[in-house]
Design a protein around this motif. Structure first.
Motif, PDB file in Angstrom:
ATOM      1  N   ASP A 166     -34.844  91.803 -51.994  1.00 12.18           N
ATOM      2  CA  ASP A 166     -34.769  91.000 -50.759  1.00 12.18           C
ATOM      3  C   ASP A 166     -33.546  91.327 -49.904  1.00 12.18           C
ATOM      4  O   ASP A 166     -33.521  91.022 -48.715  1.00 12.18           O
ATOM      5  CB  ASP A 166     -34.819  89.486 -51.099  1.00 12.18           C
ATOM      6  N   ASN A 222     -23.374  91.796 -53.515  1.00 12.67           N
ATOM      7  CA  ASN A 222     -22.102  91.494 -54.166  1.00 12.67           C
ATOM      8  C   ASN A 222     -21.895  92.538 -55.282  1.00 12.67           C
ATOM      9  O   ASN A 222     -22.676  92.578 -56.238  1.00 12.67           O
ATOM     10  CB  ASN A 222     -22.192  90.075 -54.750  1.00 12.67           C
ATOM     11  N   GLY A 268     -30.870  92.333 -61.278  1.00 14.05           N
ATOM     12  CA  GLY A 268     -31.808  93.409 -60.979  1.00 14.05           C
ATOM     13  C   GLY A 268     -31.518  94.070 -59.631  1.00 14.05           C
ATOM     14  O   GLY A 268     -30.389  94.038 -59.125  1.00 14.05           O
ATOM     15  N   ALA A 274     -32.490  93.415 -56.606  1.00 13.48           N
ATOM     16  CA  ALA A 274     -32.399  92.533 -55.424  1.00 13.48           C
ATOM     17  C   ALA A 274     -33.152  93.111 -54.219  1.00 13.48           C
ATOM     18  O   ALA A 274     -32.541  93.375 -53.173  1.00 13.48           O
ATOM     19  CB  ALA A 274     -30.930  92.263 -55.078  1.00 13.48           C
ATOM     20  N   MET A 276     -32.408  98.950 -62.171  1.00 12.14           N
ATOM     21  CA  MET A 276     -33.588  99.786 -61.926  1.00 12.14           C
ATOM     22  C   MET A 276     -34.858  98.956 -61.914  1.00 12.14           C
ATOM     23  O   MET A 276     -35.030  98.057 -62.749  1.00 12.14           O
ATOM     24  CB  MET A 276     -33.680 100.869 -63.006  1.00 12.14           C
TER      25      MET A 276
HETATM   26  P1  NAI Z   1     -32.776  90.205 -59.179  1.00 13.83           P
HETATM   27  O1  NAI Z   1     -31.648  89.988 -60.120  1.00 13.83           O
HETATM   28  O2  NAI Z   1     -32.913  91.557 -58.599  1.00 13.83           O
HETATM   29  O3  NAI Z   1     -32.666  89.156 -57.965  1.00 13.83           O
HETATM   30  C1  NAI Z   1     -32.677  87.730 -58.156  1.00 13.83           C
HETATM   31  C2  NAI Z   1     -31.955  87.081 -56.952  1.00 13.83           C
HETATM   32  O4  NAI Z   1     -30.539  87.320 -57.076  1.00 13.83           O
HETATM   33  C3  NAI Z   1     -32.362  87.658 -55.607  1.00 13.83           C
HETATM   34  O5  NAI Z   1     -32.366  86.620 -54.666  1.00 13.83           O
HETATM   35  C4  NAI Z   1     -31.267  88.651 -55.262  1.00 13.83           C
HETATM   36  O6  NAI Z   1     -31.038  88.857 -53.891  1.00 13.83           O
HETATM   37  C5  NAI Z   1     -30.051  88.000 -55.926  1.00 13.83           C
HETATM   38  N1  NAI Z   1     -29.087  89.011 -56.368  1.00 13.83           N
HETATM   39  C6  NAI Z   1     -29.171  89.798 -57.472  1.00 13.83           C
HETATM   40  N2  NAI Z   1     -28.121  90.608 -57.549  1.00 13.83           N
HETATM   41  C7  NAI Z   1     -27.345  90.353 -56.471  1.00 13.83           C
HETATM   42  C8  NAI Z   1     -26.116  90.886 -55.998  1.00 13.83           C
HETATM   43  N3  NAI Z   1     -25.452  91.854 -56.647  1.00 13.83           N
HETATM   44  N4  NAI Z   1     -25.606  90.389 -54.832  1.00 13.83           N
HETATM   45  C9  NAI Z   1     -26.227  89.407 -54.169  1.00 13.83           C
HETATM   46  N5  NAI Z   1     -27.394  88.852 -54.576  1.00 13.83           N
HETATM   47  C10 NAI Z   1     -27.951  89.324 -55.713  1.00 13.83           C
HETATM   48  O7  NAI Z   1     -34.099  89.808 -59.995  1.00 13.83           O
HETATM   49  P2  NAI Z   1     -35.660  90.027 -59.645  1.00 13.83           P
HETATM   50  O8  NAI Z   1     -35.895  89.806 -58.192  1.00 13.83           O
HETATM   51  O9  NAI Z   1     -36.371  89.207 -60.631  1.00 13.83           O
HETATM   52  O10 NAI Z   1     -35.964  91.543 -60.008  1.00 13.83           O
HETATM   53  C11 NAI Z   1     -36.045  92.604 -59.072  1.00 13.83           C
HETATM   54  C12 NAI Z   1     -36.258  93.921 -59.820  1.00 13.83           C
HETATM   55  O11 NAI Z   1     -35.116  94.213 -60.649  1.00 13.83           O
HETATM   56  C13 NAI Z   1     -37.477  93.944 -60.745  1.00 13.83           C
HETATM   57  O12 NAI Z   1     -38.130  95.202 -60.611  1.00 13.83           O
HETATM   58  C14 NAI Z   1     -36.898  93.825 -62.134  1.00 13.83           C
HETATM   59  O13 NAI Z   1     -37.685  94.434 -63.121  1.00 13.83           O
HETATM   60  C15 NAI Z   1     -35.577  94.578 -61.955  1.00 13.83           C
HETATM   61  N6  NAI Z   1     -34.524  94.188 -62.916  1.00 13.83           N
HETATM   62  C16 NAI Z   1     -33.752  95.198 -63.408  1.00 13.83           C
HETATM   63  C17 NAI Z   1     -32.737  94.910 -64.280  1.00 13.83           C
HETATM   64  C18 NAI Z   1     -31.896  96.039 -64.776  1.00 13.83           C
HETATM   65  O14 NAI Z   1     -31.936  97.144 -64.253  1.00 13.83           O
HETATM   66  N7  NAI Z   1     -31.112  95.830 -65.843  1.00 13.83           N
HETATM   67  C19 NAI Z   1     -32.443  93.528 -64.712  1.00 13.83           C
HETATM   68  C20 NAI Z   1     -33.286  92.536 -64.070  1.00 13.83           C
HETATM   69  C21 NAI Z   1     -34.307  92.867 -63.219  1.00 13.83           C
END
Ligand code: NAI
Length: 368
Positions: free
Chosen positions: A271, A279, A267, A269, A72
């Motif tokens: 992008d 994944n 998180g 993702a 989220m």
């Molecule tokens: P992120 O984990 O969403 O992404 C970091 C990188 O990893 C990105 O390049 C993304 O494309 C890649 N990635 C992440 N999960 C993937 C998957 N399942 N498959 C392929 N590629 C994947 O971290 P970011 O960008 O710092 O955070 C984005 C949002 O997510 C923010 O609003 C943050 O607060 C939230 N967030 C939520 C969490 C939760 O719900 N427990 C934990 C971490 C972040």
């Protein structure tokens, strides 16, 4: 077997793509669960609930005791709280268990060198700077308060030591920065050794967090179970995810005495949202943790074996795998896992589950 109903929140960003993927695998495997879908996260903020959670959603989770959750988004800026932090605090899920394990078929520098990794991080989940108690002291000075309490430390350490004993851990390590933050991290470390006295059968030691990061990168196979304060645990977790192939393979559970939340470490993702590229493995592995928590170990093993067979075949989403093999989208990846149900890996040992039996009863919450 009777079906049990759990609460499911699909989440934001790639949340619904990966949650739909995982539930499709569960359904194909005949997992005896019903899902009660609840609204949490971005649409709830946008509807004016500053906590990101409606009272009805809260009630549903408390009734079921289990929340299976997609990632989220935390809106940037002032006025709203992170739903992820709120959920962990509201339900006192004090221990965040994150497992980083070499997966056959996911190539890393360590797998190529024949060095297996199996590290469990237990991150304190509700205290520390995540309280978000910050304010401007003057126009130029920002202050953040950091709460570390003795009961908070004791409950997470006890959980970590119990788990270490259960999994016959070779070693349990406390990561900290008590050399600098002598009072707060000092209390975290002191209580670690207090609890250690009740577990004389376990090897307990401590490492300063910066040194820990270096040692994890150089010799990750020397670590087994590591317990850390909230912020340090979050950072070290992503480092460990990098060791086993990335965030796409890092599952987690948030454990409390009444409610447990299962979610991927990653998180939303933004992008890759909506592109069908995500994944689903980290959320799937979190779902398998949930099945084992419920006593459905056979279902968990069947699905994990199908996943391992799929990974071993070289099939991969865009975030990992060999460039020579074109990346698959989420749907194709899931279709192959479903086709592989009933089969297992050949390059690694298949996972064996015990006979399934629900060992879960819905929580009785203390009256407010
Ligand atoms: P992120 O984990 O969403 O992404 C970091 C990188 O990893 C990105 O390049 C993304 O494309 C890649 N990635 C992440 N999960 C993937 C998957 N399942 N498959 C392929 N590629 C994947 O971290 P970011 O960008 O710092 O955070 C984005 C949002 O997510 C923010 O609003 C943050 O607060 C939230 N967030 C939520 C969490 C939760 O719900 N427990 C934990 C971490 C972040």
């Amino acid at each position: 077997m009777d079906k049990y109903t759990i609460a499911v929140a699909k989440g934001d960003g790639i949340g619904s793509e990966i949650m739909d993927a995982v539930l499709r695998i569960f359904d194909a495997a005949g997992v005896p669960l019903n899902y009660e879908f609840i609204e949490m996260g971005k649409p709830v903020y946008e509807a004016g609930h500053s906590t990101g959670m409606t009272p009805l959603a809260k009630e549903r989770v408390e009734e079921r005791g289990i929340l299976f959750k997609g990632p989220m988004e935390t809106p940037k800026g002032k006025g709203v709280k992170s739903i992820n932090v709120t959920a962990r605090k509201v339900w006192n899920t004090y221990a965040n268990k994150r497992v980083f394990k070499t997966l056959s078929g996911v190539e890393t520098v360590f797998s190529k060198a024949g060095i297996p990794i199996d590290i469990t991080i237990i991150r304190e989940n509700i205290e520390d700077t995540y309280g978000g108690i910050e304010h401007m002291l003057t126009r130029d000075v920002a202050l953040c308060r950091r709460f570390i309490t003795r009961p908070g430390c004791l409950q997470v350490h006890r959980y970590a030591f119990d788990l270490a004993r259960k999994k016959k851990a070779r070693r349990i390590t406390c990561g900290h920065k008590a050399n600098i933050m002598k009072i707060t991290d000092g209390l975290f470390l002191e209580t670690f050794y207090e609890v250690a006295k009740d577990y004389p059968d376990l090897v307990a030691d401590d490492v300063i967090v910066d040194d820990l990061c270096m040692k994890l990168v150089v010799r990750p196979n020397e670590f087994d179970l590591v317990v850390l304060p909230n912020l340090q645990g979050d950072i070290v977790s992503d480092l460990c995810a990098g060791l086993i192939g990335g965030l796409g393979f890092a599952p987690s559970s948030n454990i409390g005495d009444h409610i447990c939340i299962f979610e991927a470490v990653h998180g939303t993702a933004p992008d890759i949202t909506g592109k069908g590229l995500a994944n689903p493995t980290a959320l799937l592995l979190s779902g398998l943790m949930m099945l084992r928590h419920l006593g459905l170990t056979q279902y968990s093993a069947t699905i994990e074996n199908a996943l391992l067979k799929t990974l071993e075949s070289g099939l991969h989403t865009a975030d990992f795998g060999l460039e020579a093999i074109p990346a698959s989208g989420t749907n194709e990846f899931v279709n192959v896992i479903i086709r592989n149900l009933g089969h297992g890996p050949s390059k690694s040992k298949p996972v064996v589950g015990l006979p399934d039996q629900f060992k879960y009863t819905a929580p009785i919450l203390p009256k407010e």
